[in-house]
Write an enzyme that holds these catalytic residues in place. Structure first.
Site, mmCIF file in Angstrom:
data_model
loop_
_atom_site.group_PDB
_atom_site.id
_atom_site.type_symbol
_atom_site.label_atom_id
_atom_site.label_comp_id
_atom_site.label_asym_id
_atom_site.label_seq_id
_atom_site.Cartn_x
_atom_site.Cartn_y
_atom_site.Cartn_z
ATOM 1 N N THR A 248 -54.149 -60.597 -5.293
ATOM 2 C CA THR A 248 -54.908 -61.816 -5.554
ATOM 3 C C THR A 248 -54.901 -62.170 -7.039
ATOM 4 O O THR A 248 -54.738 -61.294 -7.894
ATOM 5 C CB THR A 248 -56.363 -61.598 -5.086
ATOM 6 O OG1 THR A 248 -57.188 -62.636 -5.604
ATOM 7 C CG2 THR A 248 -56.933 -60.286 -5.606
ATOM 8 N N ASP A 249 -55.142 -63.451 -7.338
ATOM 9 C CA ASP A 249 -55.271 -63.872 -8.744
ATOM 10 C C ASP A 249 -56.583 -63.374 -9.352
ATOM 11 O O ASP A 249 -56.760 -63.408 -10.568
ATOM 12 C CB ASP A 249 -55.173 -65.401 -8.876
ATOM 13 C CG ASP A 249 -56.255 -66.159 -8.114
ATOM 14 O OD1 ASP A 249 -57.026 -65.536 -7.362
ATOM 15 O OD2 ASP A 249 -56.323 -67.407 -8.270
ATOM 16 N N LYS B 111 -58.834 -54.495 -5.904
ATOM 17 C CA LYS B 111 -57.460 -55.014 -5.784
ATOM 18 C C LYS B 111 -56.666 -54.687 -7.050
ATOM 19 O O LYS B 111 -55.484 -54.338 -6.987
ATOM 20 C CB LYS B 111 -57.465 -56.527 -5.535
ATOM 21 C CG LYS B 111 -57.982 -56.963 -4.177
ATOM 22 C CD LYS B 111 -57.140 -56.499 -2.988
ATOM 23 C CE LYS B 111 -55.790 -57.152 -2.891
ATOM 24 N NZ LYS B 111 -55.088 -56.817 -1.621
ATOM 25 N N TYR C 32 -64.661 -56.471 -5.456
ATOM 26 C CA TYR C 32 -63.440 -56.827 -4.717
ATOM 27 C C TYR C 32 -62.249 -56.871 -5.661
ATOM 28 O O TYR C 32 -61.227 -56.200 -5.434
ATOM 29 C CB TYR C 32 -63.606 -58.187 -4.011
ATOM 30 C CG TYR C 32 -62.298 -58.811 -3.563
ATOM 31 C CD1 TYR C 32 -61.510 -58.198 -2.588
ATOM 32 C CD2 TYR C 32 -61.834 -60.009 -4.131
ATOM 33 C CE1 TYR C 32 -60.301 -58.753 -2.171
ATOM 34 C CE2 TYR C 32 -60.630 -60.573 -3.724
ATOM 35 C CZ TYR C 32 -59.868 -59.943 -2.751
ATOM 36 O OH TYR C 32 -58.671 -60.484 -2.359
HETATM 37 P P1 NAD Z 1 -58.819 -60.899 6.012
HETATM 38 O O1 NAD Z 1 -60.130 -60.305 5.603
HETATM 39 O O2 NAD Z 1 -58.820 -62.158 6.812
HETATM 40 O O3 NAD Z 1 -57.985 -59.813 6.861
HETATM 41 C C1 NAD Z 1 -57.905 -58.474 6.480
HETATM 42 C C2 NAD Z 1 -57.293 -57.696 7.634
HETATM 43 O O4 NAD Z 1 -57.177 -56.319 7.227
HETATM 44 C C3 NAD Z 1 -58.132 -57.705 8.912
HETATM 45 O O5 NAD Z 1 -57.313 -57.960 10.025
HETATM 46 C C4 NAD Z 1 -58.712 -56.312 8.980
HETATM 47 O O6 NAD Z 1 -58.945 -55.844 10.312
HETATM 48 C C5 NAD Z 1 -57.638 -55.504 8.288
HETATM 49 N N1 NAD Z 1 -58.162 -54.242 7.727
HETATM 50 C C6 NAD Z 1 -59.261 -54.092 6.945
HETATM 51 N N2 NAD Z 1 -59.443 -52.795 6.647
HETATM 52 C C7 NAD Z 1 -58.421 -52.109 7.242
HETATM 53 C C8 NAD Z 1 -58.032 -50.745 7.280
HETATM 54 N N3 NAD Z 1 -58.757 -49.804 6.651
HETATM 55 N N4 NAD Z 1 -56.923 -50.399 7.954
HETATM 56 C C9 NAD Z 1 -56.177 -51.345 8.599
HETATM 57 N N5 NAD Z 1 -56.504 -52.648 8.603
HETATM 58 C C10 NAD Z 1 -57.608 -53.025 7.930
HETATM 59 O O7 NAD Z 1 -57.993 -61.047 4.678
HETATM 60 P P2 NAD Z 1 -56.995 -62.224 4.214
HETATM 61 O O8 NAD Z 1 -57.811 -63.314 3.633
HETATM 62 O O9 NAD Z 1 -56.032 -62.515 5.289
HETATM 63 O O10 NAD Z 1 -56.252 -61.485 3.005
HETATM 64 C C11 NAD Z 1 -55.113 -60.673 3.259
HETATM 65 C C12 NAD Z 1 -54.632 -60.081 1.944
HETATM 66 O O11 NAD Z 1 -54.300 -61.129 1.040
HETATM 67 C C13 NAD Z 1 -55.675 -59.216 1.248
HETATM 68 O O12 NAD Z 1 -55.023 -58.103 0.695
HETATM 69 C C14 NAD Z 1 -56.251 -60.119 0.159
HETATM 70 O O13 NAD Z 1 -56.685 -59.368 -0.944
HETATM 71 C C15 NAD Z 1 -55.017 -60.965 -0.181
HETATM 72 N N6 NAD Z 1 -55.324 -62.324 -0.683
HETATM 73 C C16 NAD Z 1 -56.169 -63.155 0.004
HETATM 74 C C17 NAD Z 1 -56.405 -64.436 -0.465
HETATM 75 C C18 NAD Z 1 -57.291 -65.400 0.278
HETATM 76 O O14 NAD Z 1 -57.566 -66.501 -0.221
HETATM 77 N N7 NAD Z 1 -57.757 -65.084 1.486
HETATM 78 C C19 NAD Z 1 -55.787 -64.868 -1.653
HETATM 79 C C20 NAD Z 1 -54.923 -63.983 -2.337
HETATM 80 C C21 NAD Z 1 -54.685 -62.711 -1.833
#
Ligand code: NAD
Ligand code: TYD
Length: 363
Positions: free
Chosen positions: A130-131, A173, A169
């Site tokens: 993430t940013d 990350k 958080y």
């Molecule tokens: P989300 O919370 O919607 O989904 C996370 C998923 O990870 C879920 O399906 C959950 O069941 C699974 N999970 C959690 N703990 C786990 C574990 N211990 N073992 C296996 N699975 C597990 O998240 P998202 O918004 O889809 O984000 C996905 C990734 O992208 C993350 O790493 C997040 O940091 C990164 N990210 C998200 C955004 C955003 O705007 N949502 C932006 C940049 C980066």
């Protein structure tokens, strides 16, 4: 292997890969925490090249078994705890999943790949980040260039920006990013990292701003705006993010970092007004009908003021840029949530959590 494939971004990535690459076996590894929803992938669950494994990324033995069973040669790692507010109330689970979970995956990849005949050749560990690891930017142009949309400052996050995370958080990350780089520098593990701005689109859990507010406007419920609503986020449509991940996975340079962003900064309050206008219009309400739902509440602790990504590197090196204008993306998103009320109702009632035992545990 794609971890976190039943979450918001992961489900879009799994769908893209299952459909676009029939020659790959796609193994979705997800623990199905509250954020994991198997119903996000109902449309592809029977595809012959798709496999689901309910597993915790911290479970070294189980992950090693899956990697061996499927002869995994590429890992795209998205599984994480992802909500800042939850990290403020329960930071420990963020350290466990985001730091120890990532470290466990790295350890399995290193052991399994380094012992294979071809070694690291043809292997890749792709870490999705993430940013927010970069901290917060100042607002030097409080009004932006036009109403409702930035840029709100001269500075942007580049791949060279020093890490300065503030929330539990973003700290977790940042830590995971450091471990990924350490495994490259120490063990020569082939890795790549991308750091993306705020995503929006279908299948996002309604604890995050956009789906929460669309649902609340529809139901006439208050819209809790943190502080003065002046914080700025750079929004990207989720399918543009997964298109970038696809490109980086196949064409990115090993050991590199790529920033991904929408060149699309919005102050929360201006974005919320667009959401209200769009939902009201789609529901046939007169303009301004739901404005009274805006409710200013206490600010989030340590609330980062502004995020804004400079995505020049991925544009120049890999030719990626966002395909959707924000106005189009928001219309598509609002339309999707209004048309998929059943999905939202099953999430808010908790019914979605029964899908695994009903459909999968017997397979
Ligand atoms: P989300 O919370 O919607 O989904 C996370 C998923 O990870 C879920 O399906 C959950 O069941 C699974 N999970 C959690 N703990 C786990 C574990 N211990 N073992 C296996 N699975 C597990 O998240 P998202 O918004 O889809 O984000 C996905 C990734 O992208 C993350 O790493 C997040 O940091 C990164 N990210 C998200 C955004 C955003 O705007 N949502 C932006 C940049 C980066
Ligand atoms: P969020 O969707 O939680 O993403 P992030 O914190 O990772 O940027 O929040 C986006 C912005 O909206 C952020 O500045 C916090 C703000 N916000 C509210 O004002 N009210 C809310 O109820 C939520 C969930 C977020």
């Amino acid at each position: 292997m794609i971890t976190g494939g039943c979450g918001f971004i992961g489900s879009h990535l799994v769908r893209l890969f299952v459909k676009k690459y029939p020659q790959y076996r796609i193994v979705n590894v997800d623990a199905l925490t509250y954020a994991g929803n198997l119903e996000n992938l109902k449309d592809i669950e029977d595809a012959p090249n798709y496999f689901f494994e309910k597993a915790d990324i911290c479970d070294l033995k189980r992950i090693a078994q899956i990697v061996r069973d499927f002869s995994i040669d590429g890992i795209i790692h998205l599984a994480a705890e992802s909500h800042v507010d939850r990290s403020i109330s329960d930071p420990l689970v963020f350290a466990k999943t985001n730091v120890i979970g990532t470290l466990s995956l790295l350890q399995v990849a290193k052991e399994y790949w380094s012992q294979s005949e071809e070694g690291y050749k043809g292997k890749l560990f792709y870490h999705v980040s993430t940013d927010e690891v970069y901290g917060a930017l100042e607002m030097t142009k409080p009004k932006g260039d036009q109403f409702g949309k930035g840029p709100y400052g001269e500075l942007f996050f580049t791949e060279q920006t020093k890490y300065s995370p503030h929330s539990p958080y973003s700290a977790s990350k940042a830590s995971s990013d450091h471990f990924v780089r350490a495994f490259h520098d120490t063990y020569a593990l082939p890795v790549v990292i991308s750091n993306c701005s705020n995503n929006y689109g279908p299948y996002q859990f309604p604890e995050k701003l956009i789906p929460l507010f669309i649902n609340n406007i529809r139901n006439g419920k208050p819209l809790p705006v943190y502080g003065k609503g002046e914080n700025v986020r750079d929004w990207l449509y989720v399918e543009d993010h997964v298109a970038a991940i696809d490109l980086i996975f196949h064409k990115g340079k090993v050991s590199q970092t790529y920033n991904i962003g929408g060149f699309n900064e919005w102050k929360n309050i201006d974005l919320i007004k667009v959401l209200i206008k769009t939902v009201d219009r789609f529901l046939g309400h007169p303009e301004g009908y739901s404005n009274h739902l805006i409710t200013y509440v206490s600010d989030r602790a340590g609330h980062d003021l502004r995020y804004a990504i400079d995505a020049t590197k991925i544009y120049k090196e890999l030719g990626w840029s966002p395909s959707l204008q924000f106005e189009q993306g928001i219309e598509k998103t609002v339309r999707w949530y209004l048309d998929n009320q059943e999905w939202m109702d099953r999430v808010t009632s908790g019914e979605y959590e029964k899908y695994y035992s009903q459909m999968y545990s017997k397979r």
